[in-house]
Write an enzyme that holds these catalytic residues in place. Structure first.
Site, short mmCIF file in Angstrom:
data_model
loop_
_atom_site.label_atom_id
_atom_site.label_comp_id
_atom_site.label_asym_id
_atom_site.label_seq_id
_atom_site.Cartn_x
_atom_site.Cartn_y
_atom_site.Cartn_z
CB VAL A 157 44.11 31.61 -28.33
CG1 VAL A 157 45.85 32.19 -28.39
CG2 VAL A 157 44.39 30.61 -27.06
CB THR A 165 48.54 23.86 -27.50
OG1 THR A 165 48.19 24.80 -26.78
CG2 THR A 165 49.09 22.54 -26.72
CD GLU A 167 48.70 33.19 -24.34
OE1 GLU A 167 49.15 33.88 -25.03
OE2 GLU A 167 48.50 33.44 -23.31
CD GLU A 189 38.55 29.15 -22.88
OE1 GLU A 189 37.39 28.65 -22.57
OE2 GLU A 189 39.02 28.45 -23.74
N GLY A 229 37.04 18.00 -7.19
CA GLY A 229 35.74 18.50 -7.83
C GLY A 229 35.35 17.39 -8.98
N GLY A 271 37.92 19.80 -17.54
CA GLY A 271 37.15 19.66 -18.80
C GLY A 271 37.98 20.79 -19.50
CB CYS A 318 43.46 23.67 -22.89
SG CYS A 318 43.52 25.16 -23.97
CE LYS A 354 43.38 21.70 -27.95
NZ LYS A 354 44.91 22.03 -27.70
NE ARG A 381 36.58 25.22 -27.22
CZ ARG A 381 37.43 25.95 -27.84
NH1 ARG A 381 37.87 25.57 -28.77
NH2 ARG A 381 38.02 27.13 -27.28
P1 NAD Z 1 39.03 28.24 -31.09
O1 NAD Z 1 38.59 27.11 -31.61
O2 NAD Z 1 38.14 29.13 -30.06
O3 NAD Z 1 39.37 29.18 -32.50
C1 NAD Z 1 39.97 28.82 -33.65
C2 NAD Z 1 39.26 29.85 -34.67
O4 NAD Z 1 40.46 29.37 -35.94
C3 NAD Z 1 38.12 29.59 -35.06
O5 NAD Z 1 37.56 30.66 -35.07
C4 NAD Z 1 38.14 28.97 -36.43
O6 NAD Z 1 37.22 29.48 -37.36
C5 NAD Z 1 39.50 29.35 -36.93
N1 NAD Z 1 40.20 28.74 -38.10
C6 NAD Z 1 39.96 27.62 -38.42
N2 NAD Z 1 40.69 27.17 -39.89
C7 NAD Z 1 41.11 28.47 -40.09
C8 NAD Z 1 41.66 29.00 -41.28
N3 NAD Z 1 42.05 28.11 -42.24
N4 NAD Z 1 41.92 30.22 -41.41
C9 NAD Z 1 41.68 30.96 -40.41
N5 NAD Z 1 41.00 31.04 -39.25
C10 NAD Z 1 40.70 29.68 -39.14
O7 NAD Z 1 40.40 27.71 -30.44
P2 NAD Z 1 41.26 28.47 -29.33
O8 NAD Z 1 40.63 27.96 -27.97
O9 NAD Z 1 41.27 29.89 -29.61
O10 NAD Z 1 42.52 27.68 -29.12
C11 NAD Z 1 43.48 27.87 -30.60
C12 NAD Z 1 44.86 27.14 -30.05
O11 NAD Z 1 45.30 27.71 -28.91
C13 NAD Z 1 44.67 25.80 -29.91
O12 NAD Z 1 45.73 24.96 -29.98
C14 NAD Z 1 44.39 25.65 -28.27
O13 NAD Z 1 44.97 24.55 -27.75
C15 NAD Z 1 45.37 26.74 -27.92
N6 NAD Z 1 45.28 27.42 -26.45
C16 NAD Z 1 43.74 27.61 -26.11
C17 NAD Z 1 43.86 28.17 -24.76
C18 NAD Z 1 42.34 28.47 -24.32
O14 NAD Z 1 41.97 28.53 -23.38
N7 NAD Z 1 41.22 28.31 -25.33
C19 NAD Z 1 44.86 28.81 -24.00
C20 NAD Z 1 46.02 28.13 -24.64
C21 NAD Z 1 46.22 27.72 -25.91
#
Ligand code: NAD
Length: 432
Positions: free
Chosen positions: A11, A121, A149, A153, A254, A258, A261, A264, A329
């Site tokens: 994100v 989230t 957001e 992906e 299917g 998984g 998001c 969890k 994941r």
């Molecule tokens: P991610 O694990 O890919 O990225 C999180 C990043 O945060 C990592 O690079 C990690 O190193 C960094 N981080 C951790 N602690 C930190 C700190 N103290 N300072 C700076 N950086 C730090 O996670 P993501 O998939 O990008 O998801 C982030 C959030 O967005 C979650 O809450 C998720 O539920 C939400 N979200 C994800 C998606 C998706 O499709 N992946 C879509 C919508 C919302």
């Protein structure tokens, strides 16, 4: 505008890169030094279609940079996005330690007004918690906004640049104006920015993901019933999807959902409900069904080989939790690998983008093929776990030639049942 994005994962990197593309100056901050070094050297750290070109352009034009230093990263930023992990804690609730740690740090660092945006989230009430964590040490004014957001992906750049809607939870007029200005270039076609209070914005994200997970799960249950009643889920899907109240999307049966998001977020919403003394029955059912659905094809495989998978080799196509991403994941493939290995089988896998991540997680527990057909060599059956486009029209003659048994177990319903019969392949899919 000068923006900081804290957390540079799926994100954060997309958010930062896309806001740089609309002319802002963005600094992305992450504590992962290896990741930041790679980004600083001009390499993207995730596979996301379309991201690399925008990323490179904005680095070149000096609108996008990276640091591990939070203080340096947020210097002069008008808006600070928190795109930090919120993984499930032991009790299923979203673990807020990453978000609250950064909020606490920001309290010490901020030296002028900024809007702090929860992009992660997070459960209802988190905006207040973030506010309190910053306020403890803050010397300046600030606002905390909830801006969940909705990007997917695999199409994250498109989703971010042309969102169906933007949800912004805030009661501050000042923050509202800043957020409106920032998002204006992304909603020029008229898609709405929906302003609301923070708590409703936080719940909107969980409601959206839980609704979608329920929709998929409902279809998976219809598929399971189709198999028992001799109906075809593809026909039922078309039959109901044409009803505009239902809609065509998210109706494909299917091997379960998984990803980082849905699992969890459904769990976290169920926990929030429980904490509020509300028994959200449907969510518990969704989680139960999805757990069994993920390894449903194992029943067919065990049936075919009379419960003896010892020494069998299974080719697996697809490891990512869905196509066009390298994200593994909670991928159903991983659950099936575990089940196959514990039954004594070997796995030869191929995925266009996710093999490095799987190697990093389970190493040489399985072997990795160079291409889809190499994965079939010496295998007894083919299992399909992810609907990558490259698997849609394979050379079935080669598949038959390479497999010791003409057996395909398709978790994504990629092929026509009639065609498989004509080709003399034993074919198991979902709900047909
Ligand atoms: P991610 O694990 O890919 O990225 C999180 C990043 O945060 C990592 O690079 C990690 O190193 C960094 N981080 C951790 N602690 C930190 C700190 N103290 N300072 C700076 N950086 C730090 O996670 P993501 O998939 O990008 O998801 C982030 C959030 O967005 C979650 O809450 C998720 O539920 C939400 N979200 C994800 C998606 C998706 O499709 N992946 C879509 C919508 C919302």
């Amino acid at each position: 505008m000068k923006i900081a994005v804290i957390g540079t994962g799926y994100v954060g990197l997309v958010t930062g890169t896309c806001f740089a593309e609309t002319g802002n100056h963005v600094t992305c901050v992450d504590i992962d030094e290896v990741k930041v070094q790679k980004l600083q050297s001009g390499k993207v750290t995730i596979y996301e279609p379309g991201l690399e070109a925008i990323f490179e352009r904005n680095i070149k034009q000096k609108r996008l940079d990276f640091t591990t230093d939070l203080k340096e990263g947020v210097k002069d930023a008008e808006v600070i996005f928190l795109a930090l992990p919120t993984p499930p804690g032991g009790d299923g609730a979203a673990d807020l330690q990453y978000v609250l740690k950064v909020a606490d740090d920001l309290g010490h660092i901020l030296d002028k007004y900024a809007v702090i945006v929860d992009k992660s989230t997070v459960p209802v009430g988190t905006a207040d918690k973030v506010h309190n964590a910053i306020e403890k040490n803050a010397k300046v004014e600030f606002d905390v906004v909830s801006n969940p957001e909705f990007l997917r992906e695999g199409v994250a750049v498109d989703d971010f640049m042309k969102p169906d809607r933007v949800v912004i939870g805030t009661q501050s007029d000042k923050a509202k104006k800043i957020m409106e200005r920032l998002y204006a270039p992304l909603v020029r076609q008229g898609n709405p920015i929906i302003f609301m209070d923070e708590r409703s914005a936080e719940l909107t994200k969980y409601a959206a993901n839980s609704f979608l997970a329920t929709k998929i799960t409902f279809m998976n249950e219809i598929a399971n019933l189709c198999e028992r009643l001799g109906a075809n889920v593809d026909m039922v899907r078309k039959g109901i999807g044409t009803d505009t109240r239902i809609g065509k999307r998210f109706l494909f049966a299917g091997i379960g959902y998984g990803g980082s998001c849905f699992p969890k977020d459904v769990q976290a919403l169920a926990k929030s409900a429980k904490d509020a003394q509300y028994d959200f029955k449907i969510l518990n059912a969704v989680m139960d069904v999805n757990t069994t659905q993920k390894t449903r094809l194992m029943d067919n495989l065990n049936g075919y080989f009379k419960n003896n998978l010892e020494g069998k080799t299974i080719a697996m196509w697809g490891l990512a939790f869905k196509p066009n991403t390298d994200d593994i994941r909670e991928a159903p493939a991983l659950y099936n690998i575990e089940a196959l290995i514990s039954a004594g089988a070997k796995v030869q896998a191929y995925d266009p983008e996710a093999m490095e991540n799987v190697k990093g997680q389970i190493g040489d527990k399985i072997t990795y093929a160079e291409n889809p057909y190499d994965a079939l060599k010496g295998a007894d059956a083919l299992m399909i776990m992810t609907e990558w486009p490259v698997f849609r029209t394979p050379d079935f003659d080669v598949i038959k030639e390479e497999l010791s048994e003409p057996l395909i177990l398709d978790g994504r319903n990629l092929y026509e049942v009639d065609q498989m019969q004509e080709l003399g392949l034993t074919y198991f899919s979902i709900g047909r």
